[in-house]
Design a protein around this motif. Structure first.
Motif, PDB file in Angstrom:
ATOM      1  N   GLU A  27       7.545  -3.314  10.461  1.00 57.24           N
ATOM      2  CA  GLU A  27       6.521  -3.156  11.496  1.00 57.24           C
ATOM      3  C   GLU A  27       5.668  -1.918  11.245  1.00 57.24           C
ATOM      4  O   GLU A  27       4.446  -1.953  11.415  1.00 57.24           O
ATOM      5  CB  GLU A  27       7.167  -3.097  12.882  1.00 57.24           C
ATOM      6  CG  GLU A  27       7.736  -4.433  13.329  1.00 57.24           C
ATOM      7  CD  GLU A  27       8.591  -4.338  14.589  1.00 57.24           C
ATOM      8  OE1 GLU A  27       8.972  -3.207  15.006  1.00 57.24           O
ATOM      9  OE2 GLU A  27       8.904  -5.411  15.162  1.00 57.24           O
ATOM     10  N   ARG A  31       1.610  -1.751  10.424  1.00 59.20           N
ATOM     11  CA  ARG A  31       0.674  -0.861  11.148  1.00 59.20           C
ATOM     12  C   ARG A  31      -0.145  -0.028  10.179  1.00 59.20           C
ATOM     13  O   ARG A  31      -1.353   0.149  10.352  1.00 59.20           O
ATOM     14  CB  ARG A  31       1.435   0.044  12.122  1.00 59.20           C
ATOM     15  CG  ARG A  31       1.841  -0.634  13.418  1.00 59.20           C
ATOM     16  CD  ARG A  31       2.318   0.367  14.466  1.00 59.20           C
ATOM     17  NE  ARG A  31       3.429   1.197  14.031  1.00 59.20           N
ATOM     18  CZ  ARG A  31       4.710   0.842  14.080  1.00 59.20           C
ATOM     19  NH1 ARG A  31       5.042  -0.343  14.560  1.00 59.20           N
ATOM     20  NH2 ARG A  31       5.652   1.657  13.656  1.00 59.20           N
ATOM     21  N   THR A  35      -4.209  -0.103   9.711  1.00 65.70           N
ATOM     22  CA  THR A  35      -5.005   1.121   9.821  1.00 65.70           C
ATOM     23  C   THR A  35      -5.879   1.284   8.592  1.00 65.70           C
ATOM     24  O   THR A  35      -7.077   1.568   8.697  1.00 65.70           O
ATOM     25  CB  THR A  35      -4.084   2.349   9.988  1.00 65.70           C
ATOM     26  OG1 THR A  35      -3.339   2.199  11.202  1.00 65.70           O
ATOM     27  CG2 THR A  35      -4.876   3.641  10.031  1.00 65.70           C
TER      28      THR A  35
END
Length: 157
Positions: A27, A31, A35
């Protein structure tokens, strides 16, 4: 009896802990990829072009971030081409995340072996085709074949 039960319980908790840790790492990685994508998507179109990625990777911090995601900066264009399956010169966020997840790190043995197997199969088909086309060309250029008006053979693969 009690020692075995306790050992099994500890092993089960270790396994659960390992699975939870792996999920958290995945996870966190996703992320970071998202980004990176959003920062590289200069025009905020929701798609990333090669030009945007190339421009973004000129920045030393972006290069370091790319490498930190376990992606090889020297292979950025190859990575982009692998992600851009339809050749549109643009990849969506989902395509980028999925591709980076698939391509991060070093190739696994199973990946290399699958590639070698596919390569062997293509080579066999190519050799069969070359043999067939050689025979077909020889037959179609023979005087007897020309006198008959020739015919067309179809290779089934």
């Amino acid at each position: 009896g009690a020692f075995v039960a306790t050992a099994a319980e500890v092993a089960s908790k270790d396994r659960d802990s390992l699975v939870k840790s792996e999920i958290r790492q995945k996870e966190a990685y996703i992320r970071r990829i998202k980004t990176f994508f959003r920062e590289a998507d200069i025009d905020n179109s929701g798609t990333l072009t090669w030009e945007e990625l190339y421009s973004y990777l000129k920045n030393d911090k972006a290069k370091a971030y790319f490498n930190a995601m376990d992606l090889d900066i020297s292979q950025a264009h190859v990575l982009f081409d692998l992600l851009d399956l339809d050749g549109s010169n643009a990849v969506s966020l989902d395509e980028f995340v999925e591709g980076c997840m698939r391509l991060k790190g070093h190739a696994r043995s199973i990946d290399l072996n699958m590639l070698m197997l596919m390569n062997r199969k293509v080579f066999v088909h190519l050799m069969d085709f070359m043999e067939w086309s050689g025979h077909s060309m020889a037959a179609s250029t023979s005087p007897a074949h020309a006198a008959e008006g020739g015919d067309l053979c179809v290779l089934e693969v």
